[in-house]
Scaffold this motif. Structure first.
Motif, PDB file in Angstrom:
ATOM      1  N   CYS A 177       0.841  -1.193   0.000  1.00  0.00           N
ATOM      2  CA  CYS A 177       0.000   0.000   0.000  1.00  0.00           C
ATOM      3  C   CYS A 177       0.880   1.248   0.000  1.00  0.00           C
ATOM      4  O   CYS A 177       1.770   1.387   0.840  1.00  0.00           O
ATOM      5  CB  CYS A 177      -0.917  -0.010   1.227  1.00  0.00           C
ATOM      6  N   SER A 179       0.056   4.167   0.779  1.00  0.00           N
ATOM      7  CA  SER A 179      -0.236   5.085   1.876  1.00  0.00           C
ATOM      8  C   SER A 179       0.315   4.605   3.207  1.00  0.00           C
ATOM      9  O   SER A 179       0.983   5.354   3.912  1.00  0.00           O
ATOM     10  CB  SER A 179      -1.751   5.277   2.033  1.00  0.00           C
ATOM     11  N   CYS A 180       0.035   3.354   3.556  1.00  0.00           N
ATOM     12  CA  CYS A 180       0.415   2.914   4.905  1.00  0.00           C
ATOM     13  C   CYS A 180       1.481   1.827   4.912  1.00  0.00           C
ATOM     14  O   CYS A 180       1.978   1.462   5.971  1.00  0.00           O
ATOM     15  CB  CYS A 180      -0.824   2.438   5.668  1.00  0.00           C
ATOM     16  N   CYS A 215      -4.169  -0.360   0.107  1.00  0.00           N
ATOM     17  CA  CYS A 215      -4.866  -1.434   0.781  1.00  0.00           C
ATOM     18  C   CYS A 215      -6.343  -1.040   0.843  1.00  0.00           C
ATOM     19  O   CYS A 215      -6.694   0.127   0.678  1.00  0.00           O
ATOM     20  CB  CYS A 215      -4.286  -1.702   2.166  1.00  0.00           C
ATOM     21  N   CYS A 218      -7.163   1.890   3.325  1.00  0.00           N
ATOM     22  CA  CYS A 218      -6.777   3.236   2.874  1.00  0.00           C
ATOM     23  C   CYS A 218      -7.616   3.660   1.671  1.00  0.00           C
ATOM     24  O   CYS A 218      -7.979   4.818   1.544  1.00  0.00           O
ATOM     25  CB  CYS A 218      -5.304   3.276   2.493  1.00  0.00           C
TER      26      CYS A 218
HETATM   27 ZN   LIG Z   1      -3.023   1.276   3.380  1.00  0.00          ZN
END
Ligand SMILES: [Zn+2]
Length: 228
Positions: A177, A179-180, A215, A218
């Motif tokens: 992912c 973002s995270c 993911c 997110c």
């Molecule tokens: Zn994520």
């Protein structure tokens, strides 16, 4: 001599018996299955099958097993399955991992079709890497935004991300992912999506530069209802 009690499934519906036969056949990746194999892997017993359908062979016939002498799983179907397993694992799947429930098929139909497991994987990767025109339009499509604005966006690509393109983006992003940083490699059950960075509804195109891996958590948290 001991009497061995065989579980007797008098009331199991025929459909259940047949579907279990097919399931075992698929699990083993074989054209035909023997009574012994069924006794080892089936939910019921070969004896139960015989009692229900007259003979063991009649049960096989009823399940369409005897008639299927060749594998008619299409390449598309086989590749789709590799892709699904690969995404679930977040990495290249191993030979031994090709079994249910992770994989729909065993590695057998792949070996049969491509000669070896590695050759099947190689074919799959070649397919993924091959250029695809999946997302190109013949004509430009106009998308009308909110009614009052009468704003029209001209797109060069389709909104829908093809399986092949999605897989390429996941590979590029290392199944992680953006973002995270969660990934199915590190954490079981992480579901990855590929989504537009600039939403398609706002003029973003379905091209690698405008796509990224997120993911599920997110991706859904983004809160743009138009962002598909
Ligand atoms: Zn994520």
């Amino acid at each position: 001599m001991k009497y061995k009690l065989e579980p007797y499934h008098r009331n199991v519906p025929d459909e259940d018996l047949i579907s279990d036969l097919i399931e075992v056949k698929e699990k083993l990746g074989k054209d035909k299955i023997t009574r012994e194999e069924y006794n080892n892997f089936g939910k019921y017993s070969a004896g139960t099958m015989g009692r229900k359908f007259g003979t063991w062979n009649k049960a096989l016939q009823k399940a369409g097993i005897e008639l299927s002498n060749k594998w008619d799983i299409s390449e598309e179907e086989l590749f789709k399955n590799i892709e699904e397993v690969w995404i679930k694992l977040g990495r290249q799947p191993r030979y031994s991992e090709f079994k249910q429930p992770l994989s729909k098929y065993s590695s057998k139909p792949y070996e049969r079709k491509y000669g070896s497991w590695l050759k099947a994987l190689q074919k799959f990767v070649d397919f993924i890497n091959s250029e695809s025109e999946d997302n190109e339009f013949d004509d430009l499509v106009e998308v009308q935004q909110e009614e009052n604005l009468k704003e029209v966006i001209k797109h060069k690509t389709k909104r829908n991300i093809s399986d092949r393109l999605r897989f390429r983006i996941l590979m590029r992003d290392g199944f992680t992912c953006k973002s995270c940083g969660r990934s199915p490699v590190k954490e079981r059950g992480v579901e990855l999506h590929v989504d537009h960075i600039l939403p398609w509804s706002k003029g973003g195109e379905t091209v690698p530069e405008n796509l990224e891996t997120k993911c599920k958590k997110c991706n859904l948290g983004k809160g743009n209802a138009f962002n598909v």
